[in-house]
Design a protein around this motif. Structure first.
Motif, PDB file in Angstrom:
ATOM      1  N   ALA A  43       8.357 -54.492 -12.643  1.00  0.00           N
ATOM      2  CA  ALA A  43       9.617 -53.880 -13.090  1.00  0.00           C
ATOM      3  C   ALA A  43       9.606 -53.621 -14.587  1.00  0.00           C
ATOM      4  O   ALA A  43       8.971 -54.352 -15.352  1.00  0.00           O
ATOM      5  CB  ALA A  43      10.779 -54.800 -12.739  1.00  0.00           C
ATOM      6  N   ALA A  44      10.310 -52.576 -14.987  1.00  0.00           N
ATOM      7  CA  ALA A  44      10.519 -52.302 -16.413  1.00  0.00           C
ATOM      8  C   ALA A  44      11.669 -53.181 -16.885  1.00  0.00           C
ATOM      9  O   ALA A  44      12.602 -53.455 -16.137  1.00  0.00           O
ATOM     10  CB  ALA A  44      10.863 -50.828 -16.624  1.00  0.00           C
ATOM     11  N   GLY A  45      11.590 -53.609 -18.108  1.00  0.00           N
ATOM     12  CA  GLY A  45      12.671 -54.407 -18.674  1.00  0.00           C
ATOM     13  C   GLY A  45      13.769 -53.532 -19.244  1.00  0.00           C
ATOM     14  O   GLY A  45      13.626 -52.310 -19.380  1.00  0.00           O
ATOM     15  N   GLU A  46      14.874 -54.149 -19.586  1.00  0.00           N
ATOM     16  CA  GLU A  46      15.984 -53.425 -20.202  1.00  0.00           C
ATOM     17  C   GLU A  46      15.539 -52.754 -21.494  1.00  0.00           C
ATOM     18  O   GLU A  46      15.969 -51.646 -21.807  1.00  0.00           O
ATOM     19  CB  GLU A  46      17.161 -54.383 -20.460  1.00  0.00           C
ATOM     20  N   GLN A  47      14.642 -53.408 -22.228  1.00  0.00           N
ATOM     21  CA  GLN A  47      14.135 -52.821 -23.479  1.00  0.00           C
ATOM     22  C   GLN A  47      13.367 -51.524 -23.200  1.00  0.00           C
ATOM     23  O   GLN A  47      13.447 -50.578 -23.978  1.00  0.00           O
ATOM     24  CB  GLN A  47      13.238 -53.801 -24.215  1.00  0.00           C
ATOM     25  N   ASP A  48      12.617 -51.482 -22.080  1.00  0.00           N
ATOM     26  CA  ASP A  48      11.883 -50.266 -21.721  1.00  0.00           C
ATOM     27  C   ASP A  48      12.840 -49.118 -21.418  1.00  0.00           C
ATOM     28  O   ASP A  48      12.632 -47.988 -21.860  1.00  0.00           O
ATOM     29  CB  ASP A  48      10.982 -50.514 -20.504  1.00  0.00           C
ATOM     30  N   ALA A  49      13.892 -49.407 -20.647  1.00  0.00           N
ATOM     31  CA  ALA A  49      14.876 -48.370 -20.306  1.00  0.00           C
ATOM     32  C   ALA A  49      15.612 -47.911 -21.559  1.00  0.00           C
ATOM     33  O   ALA A  49      15.829 -46.706 -21.754  1.00  0.00           O
ATOM     34  CB  ALA A  49      15.858 -48.891 -19.263  1.00  0.00           C
ATOM     35  N   ARG A  55      14.339 -42.400 -26.836  1.00  0.00           N
ATOM     36  CA  ARG A  55      13.329 -41.354 -27.003  1.00  0.00           C
ATOM     37  C   ARG A  55      13.824 -40.014 -26.468  1.00  0.00           C
ATOM     38  O   ARG A  55      13.602 -38.973 -27.074  1.00  0.00           O
ATOM     39  CB  ARG A  55      12.035 -41.778 -26.305  1.00  0.00           C
ATOM     40  N   LEU A  56      14.520 -40.024 -25.320  1.00  0.00           N
ATOM     41  CA  LEU A  56      15.029 -38.792 -24.723  1.00  0.00           C
ATOM     42  C   LEU A  56      16.336 -38.328 -25.356  1.00  0.00           C
ATOM     43  O   LEU A  56      16.722 -37.171 -25.220  1.00  0.00           O
ATOM     44  CB  LEU A  56      15.243 -38.964 -23.219  1.00  0.00           C
ATOM     45  N   HIS A  91       9.046 -37.562 -20.004  1.00  0.00           N
ATOM     46  CA  HIS A  91       9.260 -36.685 -21.156  1.00  0.00           C
ATOM     47  C   HIS A  91      10.108 -35.493 -20.729  1.00  0.00           C
ATOM     48  O   HIS A  91      10.338 -35.263 -19.551  1.00  0.00           O
ATOM     49  CB  HIS A  91       7.924 -36.221 -21.749  1.00  0.00           C
ATOM     50  N   TRP A  92      10.575 -34.745 -21.713  1.00  0.00           N
ATOM     51  CA  TRP A  92      11.360 -33.563 -21.429  1.00  0.00           C
ATOM     52  C   TRP A  92      10.509 -32.530 -20.731  1.00  0.00           C
ATOM     53  O   TRP A  92       9.359 -32.302 -21.111  1.00  0.00           O
ATOM     54  CB  TRP A  92      11.954 -32.979 -22.702  1.00  0.00           C
ATOM     55  N   HIS A  93      11.047 -31.888 -19.701  1.00  0.00           N
ATOM     56  CA  HIS A  93      10.342 -30.857 -18.952  1.00  0.00           C
ATOM     57  C   HIS A  93       9.897 -29.742 -19.893  1.00  0.00           C
ATOM     58  O   HIS A  93      10.671 -29.239 -20.691  1.00  0.00           O
ATOM     59  CB  HIS A  93      11.249 -30.290 -17.858  1.00  0.00           C
ATOM     60  N   GLY A 101       8.870 -33.926 -30.125  1.00  0.00           N
ATOM     61  CA  GLY A 101       9.718 -33.782 -31.297  1.00  0.00           C
ATOM     62  C   GLY A 101       9.978 -32.345 -31.675  1.00  0.00           C
ATOM     63  O   GLY A 101      10.931 -32.050 -32.388  1.00  0.00           O
ATOM     64  N   ALA A 102       9.178 -31.407 -31.179  1.00  0.00           N
ATOM     65  CA  ALA A 102       9.332 -30.003 -31.547  1.00  0.00           C
ATOM     66  C   ALA A 102      10.649 -29.423 -31.066  1.00  0.00           C
ATOM     67  O   ALA A 102      11.159 -28.488 -31.653  1.00  0.00           O
ATOM     68  CB  ALA A 102       8.155 -29.188 -30.992  1.00  0.00           C
ATOM     69  N   ARG A 103      11.223 -29.958 -29.978  1.00  0.00           N
ATOM     70  CA  ARG A 103      12.478 -29.406 -29.446  1.00  0.00           C
ATOM     71  C   ARG A 103      13.700 -30.078 -30.033  1.00  0.00           C
ATOM     72  O   ARG A 103      14.808 -29.697 -29.750  1.00  0.00           O
ATOM     73  CB  ARG A 103      12.526 -29.588 -27.935  1.00  0.00           C
TER      74      ARG A 103
END
Length: 124
Positions: A43-49, A55-56, A91-93, A101-103
């Motif tokens: 499982a991913a941790g809360e920090q990962d989410a 990031r998004l 990542h962003w589609h 970072g370009a968008r």
């Protein structure tokens, strides 16, 4: 889907997948998943989410957050989907991870156009 439903669903999917592997050519079996006894990952941790949301630049859908609390990704999700939804790789589609970072606009947040998860691996 809440965390209990994800856990039940993913465990059942893994059991069915493992049972079917005995019918396949041994060269086509995902040995890592077979040895682990699951198609999932720890499982991913809360920090990962939280890091993914940062990031998004947006909140994750509750169902995807619940999925991550059960498994940080999934293998063999379909004929053409070999790896799905690992938080560090989302990542962003249309933006490869190295160009993300370009968008970003002056606010630092990605464009909101076409917002939503696409296969839980890219966001539009």
């Amino acid at each position: 889907m809440d965390i209990d439903n994800w856990k039940f669903f993913l465990e059942r999917w893994s059991r069915q997948w493992l049972a079917a592997q005995t019918l396949l050519d041994p060269e086509k079996v995902d040995e890592e998943a077979f040895a682990a006894g699951t198609l999932g990952f720890p499982a991913a941790g809360e920090q990962d989410a939280a890091a993914l949301e940062h990031r998004l630049g947006t909140a994750l859908p509750p169902s995807y957050r619940a999925f991550l609390r059960v498994s940080n990704g999934w293998r063999n999700a379909g004929r053409s989907v070999h790896l799905l939804g690992i938080a560090e790789r989302v990542h962003w589609h249309g933006d490869p991870p190295h160009r993300e970072g370009a968008r970003r606009g002056s606010s630092g947040c990605p464009s909101q156009a076409g917002h939503g998860l696409d296969g839980a691996t890219t966001v539009r």
